[in-house]
Design an enzyme around this catalytic site. Structure first.
Site, PDB file in Angstrom:
ATOM      1  N   ASP A   1      -1.321   9.369  -1.606  1.00 58.88           N
ATOM      2  CA  ASP A   1      -2.135   8.326  -2.299  1.00 58.88           C
ATOM      3  C   ASP A   1      -3.627   8.373  -1.937  1.00 58.88           C
ATOM      4  O   ASP A   1      -4.144   7.888  -2.711  1.00 58.88           O
ATOM      5  CB  ASP A   1      -1.477   6.873  -2.640  1.00 58.88           C
ATOM      6  CG  ASP A   1      -1.391   6.269  -1.180  1.00 58.88           C
ATOM      7  OD1 ASP A   1      -1.974   6.829  -0.261  1.00 58.88           O
ATOM      8  OD2 ASP A   1      -0.876   5.245  -0.830  1.00 58.88           O
TER       9      ASP A   1
ATOM     10  N   GLU B   1       4.748   2.719   3.252  1.00 56.86           N
ATOM     11  CA  GLU B   1       4.234   1.998   4.320  1.00 56.86           C
ATOM     12  C   GLU B   1       4.907   0.578   4.779  1.00 56.86           C
ATOM     13  O   GLU B   1       5.517   0.024   3.674  1.00 56.86           O
ATOM     14  CB  GLU B   1       2.824   1.434   3.659  1.00 56.86           C
ATOM     15  CG  GLU B   1       1.861   2.782   3.683  1.00 56.86           C
ATOM     16  CD  GLU B   1       0.592   2.607   3.148  1.00 56.86           C
ATOM     17  OE1 GLU B   1      -0.326   3.525   2.840  1.00 56.86           O
ATOM     18  OE2 GLU B   1       0.098   1.327   3.239  1.00 56.86           O
TER      19      GLU B   1
ATOM     20  N   LYS C   1       7.130   8.793   1.320  1.00 51.71           N
ATOM     21  CA  LYS C   1       6.553   8.056   2.386  1.00 51.71           C
ATOM     22  C   LYS C   1       6.166   6.538   1.894  1.00 51.71           C
ATOM     23  O   LYS C   1       5.627   6.401   0.823  1.00 51.71           O
ATOM     24  CB  LYS C   1       5.352   8.555   2.799  1.00 51.71           C
ATOM     25  CG  LYS C   1       4.828   7.841   3.917  1.00 51.71           C
ATOM     26  CD  LYS C   1       3.844   8.660   4.599  1.00 51.71           C
ATOM     27  CE  LYS C   1       2.236   8.914   4.104  1.00 51.71           C
ATOM     28  NZ  LYS C   1       1.609   7.526   4.014  1.00 51.71           N
TER      29      LYS C   1
ATOM     30  N   GLU D   1      -0.649   5.507  12.281  1.00 48.69           N
ATOM     31  CA  GLU D   1      -2.259   5.723  12.013  1.00 48.69           C
ATOM     32  C   GLU D   1      -3.138   5.056  12.638  1.00 48.69           C
ATOM     33  O   GLU D   1      -2.845   3.660  12.931  1.00 48.69           O
ATOM     34  CB  GLU D   1      -2.453   5.515  10.348  1.00 48.69           C
ATOM     35  CG  GLU D   1      -3.826   5.911   9.987  1.00 48.69           C
ATOM     36  CD  GLU D   1      -4.172   5.850   8.358  1.00 48.69           C
ATOM     37  OE1 GLU D   1      -5.406   5.884   7.998  1.00 48.69           O
ATOM     38  OE2 GLU D   1      -3.287   5.929   7.625  1.00 48.69           O
TER      39      GLU D   1
END
Length: 271
Positions: free
Chosen positions: A51, A121, A119, A188
């Protein structure tokens, strides 16, 4: 023009084998067929239809405006241009947070577009959703640490897990997501020592670092960052592989080689 390659496709099983054998996984973001073919011929293992396209293609200030249909469209483009790499697609903001059922419905749309994994989050609070998807045949890549879809709640793009409490929370998140069935997890902007500890603590889930040190099972960068096409200030974890390279092909090949031999990320790219 044919983009078909003779190499055996990378599968979820192969990624698990790479993790177990200590062979590094090279991942890059990708949004179109031409770059998918280029990344494939230079040995990239996993293409992430990210994204992040909201930032690098659309010029958005965050990933939040990106829609499910846009993600499906770019997934279709990437799949047409590649045959060997494993394709992972981001679920955009608002497409999975409401309920496991909502997540399944929208993951099915991305899988129909050609994604081999989705994926999403979030930490332990997303474990129920991860389990729901995996039990219904949808492979999942988790994403913890700096989670761009939560940038406003996090107060900006900041390193996560610096404190002892924060590091413990990230480790607990990773273990919960692994237990729920996630096969990969992106770490991350996490201190290298914390990411290393998380990686060692996991039994089956591969860690993919971006600003998380060299001990992860693999690495990912945004393609545009890796070739030096980024607006504004370069993030610490980014290396411009176009510097000194004769072509984009050469830059991608150098990135893959550096990930595989463990020379990227170097100390200057870590927290």
């Amino acid at each position: 023009m044919s983009y078909l390659q003779d190499d055996k496709p990378v599968t979820l099983f192969e990624l698990g084998k790479m993790r177990a054998e200590g062979r590094k996984i090279a991942m890059l973001t990708c949004y179109d067929a031409s770059f998918a073919a280029l990344l494939e011929r230079n040995g990239v293992d996993v293409l992430l239809v990210g994204d992040s396209l909201g930032n690098v293609l659309q010029g958005q200030k965050s990933t939040l405006p990106v829609t499910l249909e846009q993600m499906a469209y770019h997934t279709e483009c990437v799949v047409r241009g590649s045959s060997r790499p494993f394709v992972v697609t981001d679920m955009p903001f608002g497409s999975y947070q409401e309920s496991p059922e909502q997540a399944m419905r929208n993951a099915a749309r991305l899988m129909a577009a050609g994604a081999e994994m989705v994926k999403l989050e979030g930490g332990a609070f997303m474990a129920e959703t991860v389990r729901f998807l995996v039990e219904r045949g949808v492979p999942v890549c988790a994403h913890i640490g700096l989670t761009p879809q939560s940038v406003h709640q996090l107060g900006g793009y900041r390193v996560q897990g610096r404190s002892e409490e924060g590091a413990a929370r990230l480790k607990a998140d990773a273990l919960a997501l692994e237990q729920a069935g996630a096969a990969l997890v992106v770490l991350e902007m996490v201190p290298a020592a914390v990411a290393s500890d998380i990686t060692r603590s996991l039994s089956t889930m591969a860690t993919i670092g971006i600003g998380a040190g060299a001990d992860c099972s693999g690495q990912v960068l945004v393609l545009h960052d890796m070739i030096g096409v980024y607006p504004g200030k370069k993030a610490r974890f980014v290396k411009n592989f176009m510097e000194g390279a004769a072509s984009i092909d050469a830059a991608v090949a150098a990135y893959v080689a550096a990930v595989k031999d463990g020379s990227f990320p170097a100390a200057e790219h870590c927290y």
